[in-house]
Design an enzyme around this catalytic site. Structure first.
Site, PDB file in Angstrom:
ATOM      1  N   CYS A  15       6.340  19.114  -9.092  1.00 23.12           N
ATOM      2  CA  CYS A  15       7.424  18.390  -9.766  1.00 23.12           C
ATOM      3  C   CYS A  15       7.991  19.299 -10.858  1.00 23.12           C
ATOM      4  O   CYS A  15       7.326  20.249 -11.290  1.00 23.12           O
ATOM      5  CB  CYS A  15       6.831  17.128 -10.377  1.00 23.12           C
ATOM      6  SG  CYS A  15       7.954  16.159 -11.378  1.00 23.12           S
ATOM      7  N   HIS A  28       0.815  -1.224   0.000  1.00 23.11           N
ATOM      8  CA  HIS A  28       0.000   0.000   0.000  1.00 23.11           C
ATOM      9  C   HIS A  28       0.845   1.270   0.000  1.00 23.11           C
ATOM     10  O   HIS A  28       0.337   2.351   0.295  1.00 23.11           O
ATOM     11  CB  HIS A  28      -0.956   0.007   1.207  1.00 23.11           C
ATOM     12  CG  HIS A  28      -2.086  -0.971   1.055  1.00 23.11           C
ATOM     13  ND1 HIS A  28      -2.907  -1.338   2.095  1.00 23.11           N
ATOM     14  CD2 HIS A  28      -2.533  -1.660  -0.029  1.00 23.11           C
ATOM     15  CE1 HIS A  28      -3.813  -2.221   1.659  1.00 23.11           C
ATOM     16  NE2 HIS A  28      -3.592  -2.427   0.381  1.00 23.11           N
TER      17      HIS A  28
HETATM   18  P1  OAD Z   1      -7.820  -2.611  10.308  1.00 16.02           P
HETATM   19  O1  OAD Z   1      -7.905  -1.372  11.126  1.00 16.02           O
HETATM   20  O2  OAD Z   1      -8.942  -2.917   9.400  1.00 16.02           O
HETATM   21  O3  OAD Z   1      -7.629  -3.870  11.258  1.00 16.02           O
HETATM   22  C1  OAD Z   1      -6.658  -3.872  12.265  1.00 16.02           C
HETATM   23  C2  OAD Z   1      -6.640  -5.232  12.922  1.00 16.02           C
HETATM   24  O4  OAD Z   1      -5.600  -5.224  13.883  1.00 16.02           O
HETATM   25  C3  OAD Z   1      -7.943  -5.603  13.641  1.00 16.02           C
HETATM   26  O5  OAD Z   1      -8.359  -6.873  13.222  1.00 16.02           O
HETATM   27  C4  OAD Z   1      -7.529  -5.635  15.121  1.00 16.02           C
HETATM   28  O6  OAD Z   1      -8.179  -6.665  15.836  1.00 16.02           O
HETATM   29  C5  OAD Z   1      -6.046  -5.933  15.008  1.00 16.02           C
HETATM   30  N1  OAD Z   1      -5.251  -5.488  16.159  1.00 16.02           N
HETATM   31  C6  OAD Z   1      -5.464  -4.452  16.998  1.00 16.02           C
HETATM   32  N2  OAD Z   1      -4.481  -4.388  17.927  1.00 16.02           N
HETATM   33  C7  OAD Z   1      -3.633  -5.405  17.671  1.00 16.02           C
HETATM   34  C8  OAD Z   1      -2.440  -5.872  18.269  1.00 16.02           C
HETATM   35  N3  OAD Z   1      -1.893  -5.295  19.342  1.00 16.02           N
HETATM   36  N4  OAD Z   1      -1.816  -6.961  17.721  1.00 16.02           N
HETATM   37  C9  OAD Z   1      -2.340  -7.562  16.631  1.00 16.02           C
HETATM   38  N5  OAD Z   1      -3.478  -7.160  16.025  1.00 16.02           N
HETATM   39  C10 OAD Z   1      -4.108  -6.100  16.532  1.00 16.02           C
HETATM   40  O7  OAD Z   1      -6.425  -2.543   9.517  1.00 16.02           O
HETATM   41  P2  OAD Z   1      -5.939  -3.372   8.240  1.00 16.02           P
HETATM   42  O8  OAD Z   1      -6.592  -4.701   8.172  1.00 16.02           O
HETATM   43  O9  OAD Z   1      -4.473  -3.310   8.239  1.00 16.02           O
HETATM   44  O10 OAD Z   1      -5.474   0.683   3.352  1.00 16.02           O
HETATM   45  O11 OAD Z   1      -6.509  -2.464   7.083  1.00 16.02           O
HETATM   46  C11 OAD Z   1      -6.209  -2.806   5.762  1.00 16.02           C
HETATM   47  C12 OAD Z   1      -6.152  -1.562   4.933  1.00 16.02           C
HETATM   48  O12 OAD Z   1      -7.345  -0.792   5.123  1.00 16.02           O
HETATM   49  C13 OAD Z   1      -5.056  -0.594   5.326  1.00 16.02           C
HETATM   50  O13 OAD Z   1      -3.804  -0.908   4.777  1.00 16.02           O
HETATM   51  C14 OAD Z   1      -5.566   0.702   4.789  1.00 16.02           C
HETATM   52  C15 OAD Z   1      -6.990   0.593   5.285  1.00 16.02           C
HETATM   53  O14 OAD Z   1      -7.924   1.362   4.680  1.00 16.02           O
HETATM   54  C16 OAD Z   1      -5.248   1.818   2.686  1.00 16.02           C
HETATM   55  O15 OAD Z   1      -5.138   2.909   3.224  1.00 16.02           O
HETATM   56  C17 OAD Z   1      -5.147   1.622   1.210  1.00 16.02           C
END
Ligand code: OAD
Length: 233
Positions: A143, A112
């Site tokens: 740019c 990303h």
């Molecule tokens: P989310 O915010 O959707 O999910 C975060 C996850 O991390 C959740 O399932 C939580 O349960 C978990 N979590 C929280 N604390 C934690 C900890 N201490 N250890 C392990 N896990 C924990 O984030 P992503 O799935 O990364 O994209 O989101 C995917 C994409 O959506 C991101 O890259 C971003 C977003 O919109 C873009 O900006 C293109």
């Protein structure tokens, strides 16, 4: 401990949760970024056309938060795993912070994009290092070609980076582990479904992800607490 064999190829997908214990907000949980911002207004090509200042302010705020953060034991455990497995580990992150690298991971694939890089929105000049935060009283940086400098981030509606490399590694893995990702954003959310049935599939995070059905193992807890033991050689 994972109990890996000498021939296992490990694919790791990290999400916002791996950086949560470093103080970087996730997107969807309580206090998540998408609870306070509409992604259409700050993280899409349409938003950039309509209000580039607002977009830059959003990413400047995130640059400041990430610059102040330090890697946690989860990041360090993954860096150690790379030291142990070398090229038998493929680390793919949806995160745009640089905490994996700060912890010592050398080969991180940022699907990303990267918060501390910018690129031109018009010409094909390669992305370049940029930790500057936008001064709201200034003009949007330009740019040499006249295009506007934008964050090197995959916005909603854009194609993630490095997909050929990612799909190749996904096809070769025997162990697939997702850490701290809610399993709702494509294409990353479907990676596990592609390897399910032929690879060992493992999830690590405090709650079950939306794609829980595709994981054989689910280790519930914070990455920084679980990974150091789970990934020990
Ligand atoms: P989310 O915010 O959707 O999910 C975060 C996850 O991390 C959740 O399932 C939580 O349960 C978990 N979590 C929280 N604390 C934690 C900890 N201490 N250890 C392990 N896990 C924990 O984030 P992503 O799935 O990364 O994209 O989101 C995917 C994409 O959506 C991101 O890259 C971003 C977003 O919109 C873009 O900006 C293109």
């Amino acid at each position: 401990m994972l109990g890996l064999s000498a021939t296992d190829q490990v694919f790791i997908l990290t999400g916002a949760g791996i950086s949560a214990e470093s103080g970087i907000p996730t997107f969807r949980g309580a206090g998540g970024l998408w609870r306070n911002y509409r992604f259409e207004e700050v993280a899409s090509p349409h938003a950039w056309q309509r209000d580039p200042r607002l977009v830059w302010e959003f990413y400047s705020m995130r640059r400041r938060a990430a610059a102040a953060a330090k890697p946690n034991p989860g990041h360090f455990a993954l860096a150690q795993l790379e030291g142990d497995l070398q090229d038998r580990l493929f680390l793919c992150t949806q995160n745009v912070d640089g905490l994996h690298e700060q912890a010592g991971s050398c080969r991180v694939v940022h699907m990303h994009g990267e918060l501390f890089k910018s690129r031109c929105d018009t010409c094909c000049r390669p992305p370049f290092d940029d930790a500057n935060t936008f001064d709201p009283t200034a003009e949007i940086p330009r740019c040499e070609c006249g295009g506007r400098i934008r964050p090197h981030i995959c916005w909603f509606g854009e194609v993630p980076f490095h997909l050929d490399e990612i799909f190749r590694a996904r096809g070769e893995c025997t162990v697939f582990m997702a850490i701290g990702t809610s399993g709702v954003v494509e294409p990353a959310a479907s990676f596990v479904a592609h390897v399910r049935g032929r690879a060992r599939t493992i999830y690590v995070g405090p709650e079950e992800p939306a794609n829980r059905f595709a994981f054989l193992e689910c280790h519930l807890g914070n990455a920084g607490e679980i990974l150091p033991d789970l990934l020990r050689a």
